[in-house]
Design an enzyme around this catalytic site. Structure first.
Site, PDB file in Angstrom:
ATOM      1  N   LYS A 170       0.307   3.368  -2.981  1.00 25.16           N
ATOM      2  CA  LYS A 170      -0.908   4.186  -3.202  1.00 25.16           C
ATOM      3  C   LYS A 170      -0.593   5.685  -3.229  1.00 25.16           C
ATOM      4  O   LYS A 170      -1.311   6.459  -3.849  1.00 25.16           O
ATOM      5  CB  LYS A 170      -1.941   3.877  -2.108  1.00 25.16           C
ATOM      6  CG  LYS A 170      -2.498   2.446  -2.199  1.00 25.16           C
ATOM      7  CD  LYS A 170      -3.330   2.102  -0.970  1.00 25.16           C
ATOM      8  CE  LYS A 170      -3.895   0.687  -1.045  1.00 25.16           C
ATOM      9  NZ  LYS A 170      -4.533   0.269   0.215  1.00 25.16           N
ATOM     10  N   SER A 226       0.788  -1.240   0.000  1.00 23.84           N
ATOM     11  CA  SER A 226       0.000   0.000   0.000  1.00 23.84           C
ATOM     12  C   SER A 226       0.816   1.284   0.000  1.00 23.84           C
ATOM     13  O   SER A 226       0.258   2.365  -0.205  1.00 23.84           O
ATOM     14  CB  SER A 226      -0.949   0.020   1.194  1.00 23.84           C
ATOM     15  OG  SER A 226      -2.022  -0.838   0.933  1.00 23.84           O
ATOM     16  N   TYR A 261      -3.697  -2.478 -10.029  1.00 22.47           N
ATOM     17  CA  TYR A 261      -3.601  -2.402  -8.566  1.00 22.47           C
ATOM     18  C   TYR A 261      -2.704  -3.512  -7.996  1.00 22.47           C
ATOM     19  O   TYR A 261      -1.813  -3.257  -7.174  1.00 22.47           O
ATOM     20  CB  TYR A 261      -5.003  -2.461  -7.948  1.00 22.47           C
ATOM     21  CG  TYR A 261      -4.981  -2.489  -6.446  1.00 22.47           C
ATOM     22  CD1 TYR A 261      -4.690  -1.339  -5.718  1.00 22.47           C
ATOM     23  CD2 TYR A 261      -5.218  -3.678  -5.743  1.00 22.47           C
ATOM     24  CE1 TYR A 261      -4.640  -1.365  -4.327  1.00 22.47           C
ATOM     25  CE2 TYR A 261      -5.174  -3.707  -4.364  1.00 22.47           C
ATOM     26  CZ  TYR A 261      -4.885  -2.559  -3.659  1.00 22.47           C
ATOM     27  OH  TYR A 261      -4.827  -2.591  -2.291  1.00 22.47           O
ATOM     28  N   VAL A 321       1.349  -3.696   3.734  1.00 23.27           N
ATOM     29  CA  VAL A 321       1.375  -4.981   4.442  1.00 23.27           C
ATOM     30  C   VAL A 321       2.645  -5.807   4.146  1.00 23.27           C
ATOM     31  O   VAL A 321       2.814  -6.882   4.705  1.00 23.27           O
ATOM     32  CB  VAL A 321       0.104  -5.842   4.190  1.00 23.27           C
ATOM     33  CG1 VAL A 321      -1.117  -5.221   4.832  1.00 23.27           C
ATOM     34  CG2 VAL A 321      -0.103  -6.113   2.717  1.00 23.27           C
ATOM     35  N   TYR A 365      -4.111   3.863   7.961  1.00 25.30           N
ATOM     36  CA  TYR A 365      -5.465   3.311   8.149  1.00 25.30           C
ATOM     37  C   TYR A 365      -6.033   3.706   9.501  1.00 25.30           C
ATOM     38  O   TYR A 365      -5.913   4.840   9.917  1.00 25.30           O
ATOM     39  CB  TYR A 365      -5.473   1.777   7.973  1.00 25.30           C
ATOM     40  CG  TYR A 365      -4.706   1.375   6.760  1.00 25.30           C
ATOM     41  CD1 TYR A 365      -5.166   1.732   5.500  1.00 25.30           C
ATOM     42  CD2 TYR A 365      -3.518   0.683   6.853  1.00 25.30           C
ATOM     43  CE1 TYR A 365      -4.457   1.400   4.366  1.00 25.30           C
ATOM     44  CE2 TYR A 365      -2.802   0.353   5.720  1.00 25.30           C
ATOM     45  CZ  TYR A 365      -3.277   0.701   4.488  1.00 25.30           C
ATOM     46  OH  TYR A 365      -2.580   0.387   3.390  1.00 25.30           O
TER      47      TYR A 365
HETATM   48  N1  GLN Z   1      -2.244  -5.467  -1.783  1.00 17.13           N
HETATM   49  C1  GLN Z   1      -2.760  -5.304  -0.465  1.00 17.13           C
HETATM   50  C2  GLN Z   1      -4.275  -5.486  -0.471  1.00 17.13           C
HETATM   51  O1  GLN Z   1      -4.904  -5.054  -1.366  1.00 17.13           O
HETATM   52  C3  GLN Z   1      -2.399  -3.954   0.039  1.00 17.13           C
HETATM   53  C4  GLN Z   1      -2.896  -3.680   1.437  1.00 17.13           C
HETATM   54  C5  GLN Z   1      -1.927  -2.955   2.302  1.00 17.13           C
HETATM   55  O2  GLN Z   1      -0.737  -2.901   2.075  1.00 17.13           O
HETATM   56  N2  GLN Z   1      -2.442  -2.446   3.390  1.00 17.13           N
HETATM   57  O3  GLN Z   1      -4.861  -6.041   0.411  1.00 17.13           O
END
Ligand code: GLN
Length: 304
Positions: A66, A63, A188, A258, A240
């Site tokens: 993003k 993420s 994505y 993650v 988050y």
């Molecule tokens: N690729 C992961 C997902 O879509 C990214 C989530 C993350 O890093 N928080 O669940």
């Protein structure tokens, strides 16, 4: 300030957290990662690099990517982005479906999965080859042509990403996705699979600490105003449902993934990357958050 000494102290003082978090296992390829790795890199505004531990070991950006896709969306369509996605903390897990129903397919912010999927849709509409564009963008910022998508991770997530498929289809039903769910999910899953290390990461993100200017390539990436907004969003939404606590404890604008990476900035001063794959219950790196907290405590530096 002796940053080498400070990084070594941080590593020592956060060791006790090793084994107390969990490597992400809902993406099978990430479950294979050795949770004992730990790396840090720090890049100052005048270009000095400090590193510690596994700072040259590649990991999955997840993420953290993003922020980069949002940057490109800003560049392509500007403030029109805000007609499709909000800018409030979600107060929910990053992959939550619940809010989308009440809020009619408009995700709370671009850093939860639903929001990132809308940004992916914007890129699919605006760019001829968004995957290639994103990779070029990242390689150029890092000045590292070896950065690649990790196909094993991308495929692993594609095969198990039912929740993201649901989010994309759900938003499509509200008309907030213009391309096919397959197209936007492909971008994505690939952006999340970007593989790089802490040293790359601080270089890629240094344009944010530099208020929108990439000084390695002498190129303005975002206006000062857009850069300010991006940093604000990282502060309020980047971690988050732990964003408030992160702001309280750390006092830097940060974004986690993650894969266990966190990038954090103090505009005008520095960019820092930390990687430790074991996560807390919010999906943020357990040791990484503590490392950043110790950094601002020890140095007295923060955005406040
Ligand atoms: N690729 C992961 C997902 O879509 C990214 C989530 C993350 O890093 N928080 O669940």
């Amino acid at each position: 300030m002796d940053f080498n000494k400070i990084l070594a102290e941080i590593a020592e003082e956060t060791k006790y957290l090793q084994g107390k978090g969990k490597v992400a296992n809902y993406i099978p390829a990430l479950a294979q990662v050795d949770g004992n790795q730990f790396g840090m890199a720090l890049l100052t505004a005048d270009g000095e690099l400090f590193e510690y531990g596994d700072s040259a070991v590649n990991f999955s950006l997840q993420s953290v990517s993003k922020v980069l896709t949002l940057t490109i969306a800003f560049r392509e369509i500007g403030t029109v982005v805000w007609e499709r996605v909000g800018r409030e903390p979600s107060g929910n897990p990053f992959n939550s479906l619940i809010q989308l129903e009440k809020e009619k397919g408009i995700p709370r912010n671009p850093f939860i999965n639903a929001g990132a999927l809308v940004i992916s849709d914007i890129l699919c509409s605006a760019l001829e080859n968004p995957k290639e564009y994103l990779l070029d963008f990242v390689q150029k910022r890092a000045q590292n042509p070896l950065i690649k998508y990790d196909e094993v991770v991308a495929i692993s997530e594609k095969e198990h990403g039912y929740l993201n498929v649901a989010l994309a289809n759900y938003m499509k039903s509200f008309g907030n996705i213009h391309n096919t769910p397959e197209q936007i999910l492909d971008l994505y899953f690939n952006q999340c699979s970007l593989s790089m290390n802490c040293n790359d990461l601080v270089r890629v993100f240094s344009f944010i600490a530099n208020r929108g200017f990439d000084s390695n390539n002498k190129e303005r990436i975002l206006s000062r105003s857009h850069s300010k907004r991006l940093s604000s969003l990282m502060l309020t939404c980047g971690m988050y449902d732990e964003s408030g606590d992160f702001a309280f404890r750390v006092g830097m604008s940060g974004k986690s993934g993650v894969g266990g990476g966190i990038v954090a900035t103090i505009p005008g001063k520095l960019t820092m990357a930390v990687w430790s794959p074991e996560l807390n219950s919010f999906g943020n790196s357990l040791r990484g958050v503590m490392a950043l907290e110790l950094f601002t405590t020890k140095t007295g530096m923060s955005i406040f």
